[in-house]
Design a protein around this motif. Structure first.
Motif, PDB file in Angstrom:
ATOM      1  N   PHE A 209       0.826  -1.204   0.000  1.00 36.87           N
ATOM      2  CA  PHE A 209       0.000   0.000   0.000  1.00 36.87           C
ATOM      3  C   PHE A 209       0.866   1.262   0.000  1.00 36.87           C
ATOM      4  O   PHE A 209       0.615   2.208  -0.756  1.00 36.87           O
ATOM      5  N   LEU A 210       1.884   1.280   0.858  1.00 34.85           N
ATOM      6  CA  LEU A 210       2.741   2.453   0.966  1.00 34.85           C
ATOM      7  C   LEU A 210       3.508   2.708  -0.327  1.00 34.85           C
ATOM      8  O   LEU A 210       3.708   3.864  -0.735  1.00 34.85           O
ATOM      9  N   GLN A 211       3.943   1.631  -0.993  1.00 34.04           N
ATOM     10  CA  GLN A 211       4.647   1.781  -2.268  1.00 34.04           C
ATOM     11  C   GLN A 211       3.740   2.424  -3.313  1.00 34.04           C
ATOM     12  O   GLN A 211       4.149   3.339  -4.035  1.00 34.04           O
ATOM     13  N   GLU A 212       2.502   1.961  -3.404  1.00 32.63           N
ATOM     14  CA  GLU A 212       1.545   2.525  -4.353  1.00 32.63           C
ATOM     15  C   GLU A 212       1.297   4.005  -4.057  1.00 32.63           C
ATOM     16  O   GLU A 212       1.261   4.845  -4.968  1.00 32.63           O
ATOM     17  N   GLU A 213       1.130   4.329  -2.777  1.00 29.81           N
ATOM     18  CA  GLU A 213       0.847   5.709  -2.393  1.00 29.81           C
ATOM     19  C   GLU A 213       2.048   6.612  -2.628  1.00 29.81           C
ATOM     20  O   GLU A 213       1.891   7.782  -3.005  1.00 29.81           O
ATOM     21  N   ARG A 214       3.255   6.084  -2.430  1.00 28.35           N
ATOM     22  CA  ARG A 214       4.446   6.883  -2.710  1.00 28.35           C
ATOM     23  C   ARG A 214       4.522   7.237  -4.189  1.00 28.35           C
ATOM     24  O   ARG A 214       4.838   8.366  -4.556  1.00 28.35           O
ATOM     25  N   GLU A 215       4.213   6.259  -5.052  1.00 26.15           N
ATOM     26  CA  GLU A 215       4.247   6.513  -6.489  1.00 26.15           C
ATOM     27  C   GLU A 215       3.198   7.545  -6.902  1.00 26.15           C
ATOM     28  O   GLU A 215       3.452   8.397  -7.763  1.00 26.15           O
TER      29      GLU A 215
END
Length: 326
Positions: A209-215
């Motif tokens: 989730f955090l990776q998607e939100e960072r992108e």
């Protein structure tokens, strides 16, 4: 029967030549045999820092595996002192890997970082103060100049790697330095291992989730690269500039300490780090390049000035034949 280990980016690994950063430890040994199982082509590279009694035996093991499974094995003897060892070792390691990649035509570098490494990084950054941009650390895939880095084990726990090696009766080495309480990472390791033992599934989902939100949050990378020079327009926030500088330095094989990060901010992004890397800015934006000492002839110096290339990176631009950035 053990649980099947899924490798990230597996189909991509079948395209072109791969170089595996190997040490003989749990992580890289497991990845070696997982790649063999899937018939993914690769060779190995090992750096011997001569820090531990078993280093010579680990190098012999790497050569033995390479011979047994018909892989090329590249080794580098690199004695280092105890001062700032982890930082210096990383610089030497990436320099060695990159030279092999460019000389031998490898498409990608494979590293055996696993889910525990990601959690240790996150815990350290939380303790030291960090933004989302740097909190997550590495990704499963990173684009570098002329090659890419893939971390196929990024969603696998170390416990699963131990199980795999024991199930298949595969020899590996334990790194004695992991027990040294001095490095900050080692002090967080017991906490990381305990959390993963109880909550691996939830932690993995959180990382996704955090990776998607960072992108979504940071969007497209605004950096432009010419050889080993990076530059980008100054961003609205200092934290955004620092994130892009971090990424650029990492691509050059340099990782800033917390003190250096403060130095960069205090200098207004005009600084030379340990005589190795220059960070400078002009009205065009922020520039990052290897720091060079060279006398630039007047005509070339004037061209660089007109191109609005800031002073600290002009020597590198002159040596690399870069006199404009249109």
């Amino acid at each position: 029967m053990g649980k099947v280990i899924q490798l990230q980016e597996e189909e991509r690994l079948r395209q072109g030549k791969n170089l595996l950063g190997f040490s003989g430890g749990v992580d890289s040994t497991a990845l070696f045999f997982l790649l063999l199982e899937r018939e993914i082509p690769f060779d190995i590279a090992l750096v011997n820092y001569h820090q531990r009694a078993q280093a010579k035996e680990e190098e012999s093991y790497a050569k033995e595996l390479a011979h047994r499974y018909q892989k090329r094995c590249f080794t580098l003897s690199c004695p280092l002192g105890p001062s700032n060892f982890e930082h210096q070792a990383r610089l030497e390691r990436y320099c060695f890997f990159e030279s092999l990649i460019h000389q031998e035509g490898y498409a990608r570098l494979l590293l055996a970082h696993h889910l525990g490494d990601r959690l240790e990084w996150l815990l350290m950054r939380l303790a030291q103060g960090s933004s989302l941009a740097t909190l997550l650390g590495f990704s499963s895939r990173e684009i570098r100049l002329g090659y890419e880095i893939i971390r196929p084990l990024g969603e696998i726990t170390k416990e699963a790697l131990y199980d795999y090696l024991h199930q298949h009766q595969i020899r590996y080495f334990e790194d004695e330095s992991n027990r040294d309480p001095k490095p900050l990472r080692n002090r967080f390791r017991p906490l990381s291992e305990a959390l993963l033992k109880e909550h691996a599934k939830g932690l993995l989902q959180s990382f996704r989730f955090l990776q998607e939100e960072r992108e979504i949050l940071y969007g497209e990378d605004p950096r432009i690269r010419r050889d080993s020079l990076f530059y980008f327009p100054s961003q609205e926030r200092e934290s955004q500039n620092l994130r892009l500088i971090d990424l650029s330095l990492k691509a050059l094989g340099y990782v800033m300490s917390q003190g250096e990060r403060q130095e960069v901010l205090k200098s207004g992004f005009c600084v030379v780090l340990k005589g190795k890397v220059a960070i400078d800015r002009s009205e065009r934006g922020i520039f990052i390049a290897p720091f060079e000492r060279v006398i630039i002839p007047k005509a070339q110096r004037e061209r660089l000035r007109i191109a609005k290339i800031p002073p600290k990176v002009r020597p590198y631009c002159f040596m690399a034949g870069i006199d404009s950035l249109l």
